[in-house]
Design an enzyme around this catalytic site. Sequence first.
Site, short mmCIF file in Angstrom:
data_model
loop_
_atom_site.label_atom_id
_atom_site.label_comp_id
_atom_site.label_asym_id
_atom_site.label_seq_id
_atom_site.Cartn_x
_atom_site.Cartn_y
_atom_site.Cartn_z
N ASP A 1 95.13 9.14 61.78
CA ASP A 1 94.17 8.45 62.65
C ASP A 1 94.88 7.20 63.18
O ASP A 1 95.54 7.25 64.20
CB ASP A 1 92.91 8.14 61.83
CG ASP A 1 91.90 7.23 62.54
OD1 ASP A 1 90.86 6.93 61.93
OD2 ASP A 1 92.17 6.80 63.68
N ASP B 1 88.43 10.31 54.07
CA ASP B 1 89.07 9.34 54.95
C ASP B 1 89.37 8.08 54.16
O ASP B 1 88.46 7.44 53.66
CB ASP B 1 88.15 9.01 56.14
CG ASP B 1 88.83 8.06 57.13
OD1 ASP B 1 88.19 7.72 58.14
OD2 ASP B 1 89.99 7.67 56.88
N GLY C 1 85.50 8.95 65.77
CA GLY C 1 84.44 8.09 66.29
C GLY C 1 84.64 6.65 65.86
O GLY C 1 85.27 6.38 64.86
N LYS D 1 84.21 8.60 53.08
CA LYS D 1 85.11 7.46 53.00
C LYS D 1 85.53 7.31 51.54
O LYS D 1 84.69 7.40 50.63
CB LYS D 1 84.41 6.19 53.46
CG LYS D 1 84.11 6.18 54.95
CD LYS D 1 85.37 6.07 55.74
CE LYS D 1 85.07 5.99 57.22
NZ LYS D 1 86.28 5.86 58.02
N GLU E 1 92.40 11.98 55.53
CA GLU E 1 92.69 11.22 56.74
C GLU E 1 93.32 9.88 56.40
O GLU E 1 92.79 9.14 55.57
CB GLU E 1 91.39 11.02 57.52
CG GLU E 1 91.50 10.44 58.89
CD GLU E 1 90.14 10.28 59.56
OE1 GLU E 1 89.13 10.80 59.04
OE2 GLU E 1 90.09 9.59 60.58
N LYS F 1 91.16 9.68 68.82
CA LYS F 1 90.17 8.66 69.17
C LYS F 1 90.65 8.00 70.45
O LYS F 1 91.63 7.23 70.42
CB LYS F 1 90.09 7.58 68.08
CG LYS F 1 89.17 7.84 66.95
CD LYS F 1 89.19 6.60 66.04
CE LYS F 1 88.63 6.91 64.69
NZ LYS F 1 88.87 5.82 63.74
O1 LIG Z 1 80.83 8.47 63.35
C1 LIG Z 1 81.47 7.51 63.79
O2 LIG Z 1 81.51 7.14 64.98
C2 LIG Z 1 82.32 6.71 62.80
C3 LIG Z 1 83.37 7.61 62.23
C4 LIG Z 1 84.23 6.82 61.30
O3 LIG Z 1 84.17 7.00 60.11
N1 LIG Z 1 85.00 5.90 61.85
C5 LIG Z 1 85.82 5.09 60.98
C6 LIG Z 1 87.21 5.59 60.99
O4 LIG Z 1 88.06 4.98 60.39
O5 LIG Z 1 87.41 6.70 61.52
C7 LIG Z 1 85.62 3.67 61.35
C8 LIG Z 1 84.56 3.04 60.79
C9 LIG Z 1 84.27 1.71 61.11
C10 LIG Z 1 85.07 1.05 62.03
C11 LIG Z 1 86.14 1.70 62.60
C12 LIG Z 1 86.42 3.03 62.27
#
Ligand SMILES: O=C(O)CCC(=O)N[C@@H](C(=O)O)c1ccccc1
Length: 368
Positions: free
Chosen positions: A239, A189, A291, A163, A214, A263
């Site tokens: 995303d 990301d 995810g 992140k 991302e 997603k």
């Molecule tokens: O491993 C997982 O399920 C999380 C992957 C992830 O980083 N999700 C992020 C995203 O923006 O993709 C997210 C985090 C928190 C809440 C929503 C989305």
Amino acid sequence: MKISGIELRRIDLPLVAPFRTSFGVEHERDVLLVRVVTPEAEGWGECVAMSSPLYSSEYVDASVDVMRRFLIPALTSRPGIDGYGVAHALAKFKGHRMAKTALETAVLDAQLRASGESFGRFLGATAERVPCGVSVGIMNSIPELLDAVDGYLSEGYVRIKLKIEPGWDIEPVRAVRERFGDGILLQADANAAYTLVDAPHLAKLDEFGLLLIEQPLANDDLVQHAALSKRINTPVCLDESIESVEHAAAAITLGSCSIINIKPGRIGGYIEARKIHDLASAHGIAVWCGGMLETGIGRAANVALAALPGFTLPGDTSGSSRYYAQDVTEPFVLDDGHLTVPTGPGLGVEPLPEVLSEITSWTEWIPA
Ligand SMILES: O=C(O)CCC(=O)N[C@@H](C(=O)O)c1ccccc1
């Protein structure tokens, strides 16, 4: 199938560690589960909406309300319905894709448990196990980040996602590259934390050979991402901007991205997810499964989706222990960096009754 009734259930799951992104910090998940009951079988679905509308406009309380008042009556009032009919039956209601996905998944799970077909086989999975990446949150210091990444690599994760946000981007990526070398699969990301003004700054990531960056720009943008894609070498992955197969087609036409994070909750369901997979594959666009900190219910569906042939990049399909000390289902456990695709009927998993009753904070039965 005729739906006899639908149960809404909220469960409280603490995270094993705070998860910080550019839009906030998660300490626990208030997860909305859906159980569809039919004479032939029951099915489960998971709504991936967060507690606050920070990732997208959806949030759990709104999902409960829209399901109870609009979406569930539209399904239970029909003499019969199957997985393919859910999106059509709910199309007149705008948005609320995460709520719609939970209901479609639960109807599909019931339908497939009755027919004996696995979710993966229904979707067109061609793999028996999928390579797993892991998402690493924003940390308080570089040493803390390197310890976290070291731990995940030791667990066997085949790809690291960092992140980033303004002030936590170039240096953390550089530190991970310098510590672990060019051999690890690494991506970033941004969760829409930058603007086109930052293009020269984001171009500094090019030297680190990232798989992708991302959603660097606004959560609903396609045009500026196309402009950014011409100013940086790191492949752009979308995303939040992709909420439908139509969005994916527009992004491909505009050149907004060369990779798509699929997603299902964000785009309205696993059938829509397969459409995006098929479209992207036809255009040579790589896809991977994102995810939303799913429990084993949503995780089972994501692992099945990630087994389709066009999912050529490791997804955020981590093991249950990445987020939860105790999952609501039997835990998904990494084996040599992979998760096995469930082969039982439907999702192939279900909540553990004793765990479910312990973590349930609220439930409501809505009869047909
Ligand atoms: O491993 C997982 O399920 C999380 C992957 C992830 O980083 N999700 C992020 C995203 O923006 O993709 C997210 C985090 C928190 C809440 C929503 C989305």
